[in-house]
Scaffold this motif. Structure first.
Motif, PDB file in Angstrom:
ATOM      1  N   UNK A 157      -0.832  -6.227   5.564  1.00 47.78           N
ATOM      2  CA  UNK A 157      -0.560  -6.300   4.130  1.00 47.78           C
ATOM      3  C   UNK A 157      -1.848  -6.417   3.332  1.00 47.78           C
ATOM      4  N   UNK A 158      -2.760  -7.273   3.770  1.00 53.90           N
ATOM      5  CA  UNK A 158      -4.019  -7.470   3.049  1.00 53.90           C
ATOM      6  C   UNK A 158      -4.894  -6.220   3.107  1.00 53.90           C
ATOM      7  N   UNK A 159      -4.906  -5.556   4.254  1.00 50.28           N
ATOM      8  CA  UNK A 159      -5.721  -4.334   4.359  1.00 50.28           C
ATOM      9  C   UNK A 159      -5.206  -3.237   3.438  1.00 50.28           C
ATOM     10  N   UNK A 160      -3.910  -3.259   3.132  1.00 49.49           N
ATOM     11  CA  UNK A 160      -3.355  -2.267   2.209  1.00 49.49           C
ATOM     12  C   UNK A 160      -3.889  -2.447   0.796  1.00 49.49           C
ATOM     13  N   UNK A 161      -4.426  -3.623   0.494  1.00 53.07           N
ATOM     14  CA  UNK A 161      -4.940  -3.885  -0.855  1.00 53.07           C
ATOM     15  C   UNK A 161      -6.439  -3.725  -0.989  1.00 53.07           C
ATOM     16  N   UNK A 162      -7.112  -3.223   0.053  1.00 52.99           N
ATOM     17  CA  UNK A 162      -8.578  -3.124   0.033  1.00 52.99           C
ATOM     18  C   UNK A 162      -9.012  -1.767   0.574  1.00 52.99           C
ATOM     19  N   UNK A 163      -9.998  -1.169  -0.070  1.00 58.57           N
ATOM     20  CA  UNK A 163     -10.627   0.046   0.448  1.00 58.57           C
ATOM     21  C   UNK A 163     -11.655  -0.402   1.481  1.00 58.57           C
ATOM     22  N   UNK A 164     -11.283  -0.349   2.739  1.00 55.45           N
ATOM     23  CA  UNK A 164     -12.134  -0.884   3.802  1.00 55.45           C
ATOM     24  C   UNK A 164     -13.460  -0.133   3.923  1.00 55.45           C
ATOM     25  N   UNK A 198      -7.943  -2.562  -4.137  1.00 51.27           N
ATOM     26  CA  UNK A 198      -7.070  -1.488  -4.609  1.00 51.27           C
ATOM     27  C   UNK A 198      -5.920  -2.014  -5.457  1.00 51.27           C
ATOM     28  N   UNK A 199      -5.746  -3.317  -5.506  1.00 50.53           N
ATOM     29  CA  UNK A 199      -4.668  -3.905  -6.287  1.00 50.53           C
ATOM     30  C   UNK A 199      -4.092  -5.117  -5.601  1.00 50.53           C
ATOM     31  N   UNK A 200      -3.347  -5.934  -6.334  1.00 50.24           N
ATOM     32  CA  UNK A 200      -2.774  -7.150  -5.753  1.00 50.24           C
ATOM     33  C   UNK A 200      -1.684  -6.840  -4.740  1.00 50.24           C
ATOM     34  N   UNK A 201      -1.556  -7.729  -3.765  1.00 43.30           N
ATOM     35  CA  UNK A 201      -0.524  -7.632  -2.742  1.00 43.30           C
ATOM     36  C   UNK A 201       0.285  -8.925  -2.765  1.00 43.30           C
ATOM     37  N   UNK A 202       1.595  -8.801  -2.769  1.00 43.75           N
ATOM     38  CA  UNK A 202       2.469  -9.973  -2.751  1.00 43.75           C
ATOM     39  C   UNK A 202       3.723  -9.647  -1.967  1.00 43.75           C
ATOM     40  N   UNK A 213      -0.264 -15.849  -0.975  1.00 42.29           N
ATOM     41  CA  UNK A 213      -1.401 -16.756  -1.122  1.00 42.29           C
ATOM     42  C   UNK A 213      -2.672 -16.196  -0.532  1.00 42.29           C
ATOM     43  N   UNK A 214      -2.575 -15.539   0.624  1.00 41.69           N
ATOM     44  CA  UNK A 214      -3.777 -15.008   1.279  1.00 41.69           C
ATOM     45  C   UNK A 214      -4.455 -13.956   0.415  1.00 41.69           C
ATOM     46  N   UNK A 215      -3.662 -13.171  -0.341  1.00 43.03           N
ATOM     47  CA  UNK A 215      -4.313 -12.173  -1.193  1.00 43.03           C
ATOM     48  C   UNK A 215      -5.166 -12.856  -2.265  1.00 43.03           C
ATOM     49  N   UNK A 252      12.307  -8.924   4.353  1.00 40.27           N
ATOM     50  CA  UNK A 252      11.003  -9.327   3.838  1.00 40.27           C
ATOM     51  C   UNK A 252      10.328  -8.086   3.263  1.00 40.27           C
ATOM     52  N   UNK A 253       9.861  -8.177   2.033  1.00 39.24           N
ATOM     53  CA  UNK A 253       9.316  -7.020   1.323  1.00 39.24           C
ATOM     54  C   UNK A 253       7.889  -7.329   0.875  1.00 39.24           C
ATOM     55  N   UNK A 254       6.959  -6.433   1.192  1.00 32.85           N
ATOM     56  CA  UNK A 254       5.570  -6.523   0.752  1.00 32.85           C
ATOM     57  C   UNK A 254       5.293  -5.346  -0.177  1.00 32.85           C
ATOM     58  N   UNK A 255       4.660  -5.625  -1.318  1.00 33.06           N
ATOM     59  CA  UNK A 255       4.340  -4.558  -2.270  1.00 33.06           C
ATOM     60  C   UNK A 255       2.912  -4.706  -2.775  1.00 33.06           C
ATOM     61  N   UNK A 256       2.353  -3.586  -3.221  1.00 29.52           N
ATOM     62  CA  UNK A 256       1.006  -3.577  -3.796  1.00 29.52           C
ATOM     63  C   UNK A 256       1.071  -3.052  -5.221  1.00 29.52           C
ATOM     64  N   UNK A 257       0.414  -3.765  -6.123  1.00 28.87           N
ATOM     65  CA  UNK A 257       0.272  -3.296  -7.490  1.00 28.87           C
ATOM     66  C   UNK A 257      -1.052  -2.565  -7.646  1.00 28.87           C
ATOM     67  N   UNK A 258      -1.353  -2.168  -8.856  1.00 23.13           N
ATOM     68  CA  UNK A 258      -2.603  -1.469  -9.117  1.00 23.13           C
ATOM     69  C   UNK A 258      -3.457  -2.242 -10.089  1.00 23.13           C
ATOM     70  N   UNK A 259      -4.727  -1.941 -10.099  1.00 19.51           N
ATOM     71  CA  UNK A 259      -5.601  -2.534 -11.104  1.00 19.51           C
ATOM     72  C   UNK A 259      -5.399  -1.825 -12.436  1.00 19.51           C
TER      73      UNK A 259
END
Length: 264
Positions: free
Chosen positions: A96-103, A159-163, A135-137, A201-208
């Motif tokens: 989930x966290x990696x989905x929110x970052x351009x590695x 890349x945007x918030x993850x929750x 919380x980890x995001x 359980x649902x994980x989503x990513x928003x955008x900046x």
């Protein structure tokens, strides 16, 4: 006559999140940290810089997670050793966290950076994995901002918030102990989760700002769902996803409010 709204064990409406708080910079040693409390579930999330990336990684940086439930988080006391459940959850958090970052941009002057996010459950009352992701995001975002401020990163790789949030089909309990017809409910506590007909359980990513999808809505990262007492319909799945999305929009607003308290 207006139909009575199903009541939950804590008197919330079916579409209502539990009481939520995010306390950033909760610990001093970690690069980023936050204490997240949702209902009676509390998770301490920290983000720490590792000296090297995995040997198999040729380019860019890496983000991983570790998850543990402290022995006193449940009654009776739990065991301290890592379980298969804990390993499955920490893999979910890491993905989930990696989905929110351009590695590819998680690279400092001396090469790729590696960040480990530790999620330790202090008290458990359902939704520990989703609280850990949310919380980890925040802890990770604080860490990334500090790395940019100290010139360890040239640009912010986010890349945007993850929750994340739980949702399910649950039969509300009546005052006489009888169960009503099952309905979709957001953010399940342990008692609701333990008798849910469907658990999701649902994980989503928003955008900046300026990088949102055309309709401005967050996108799905991961969906984990099980029919605990049989199957469920497409209409029920759509209803649960709608509830989850609305709840995650609220969670992302709370994440941003917590970050506004941090001086980076």
């Amino acid at each position: 006559m207006q139909e009575a709204r199903p009541q939950r064990i804590d008197q919330r409406s079916p579409a209502q999140l539990r009481g939520l708080s995010l306390t950033p910079d909760f610990t001093a040693a970690a690069l980023g940290s936050v204490l997240i409390a949702t209902g009676r579930t509390r998770v301490l999330c920290t983000a720490s810089l590792e000296p090297r990336t995995p040997k198999w990684l040729a380019h860019g940086g890496w983000i991983t997670a570790e998850y543990a439930m402290l022995p006193g988080a449940t009654s009776p006391r739990g065991r301290r050793e890592a379980s298969g459940r804990s390993k499955e959850i920490q893999r979910l958090i890491g993905r989930s966290l990696r989905a929110g970052v351009d590695l590819a941009k998680l690279v400092g002057p001396d090469g790729g950076l590696s960040i480990v996010c530790d999620c330790d459950v202090i008290e458990a009352d359902g939704g520990t994995r989703t609280a850990a992701v949310t919380g980890a995001w925040v802890a990770l975002e604080i860490a990334l901002r500090k790395l940019v401020a100290s010139d360890r990163l040239a640009t912010h790789p986010g890349l945007g918030p993850v929750a994340a949030v739980s949702v399910g089909i649950v039969a509300p309990g009546g005052a006489d102990g009888a169960e009503a017809d099952p309905v979709a409910m957001l953010d399940l506590c342990y008692e609701e989760d333990s008798r849910a007909h469907v658990d999701l359980n649902v994980v989503m990513r928003g955008g900046r700002p300026g990088a949102l999808s055309p309709d401005g809505r967050p996108g799905l990262v991961e969906v984990q769902g099980t029919g605990e007492r049989g199957d469920f319909s497409r209409a029920q799945l759509d209803r649960m996803l709608d509830l989850a999305e609305a709840g995650i929009v609220e969670l992302m607003a709370a994440q941003q409010a917590a970050l506004n308290q941090v001086g980076v």
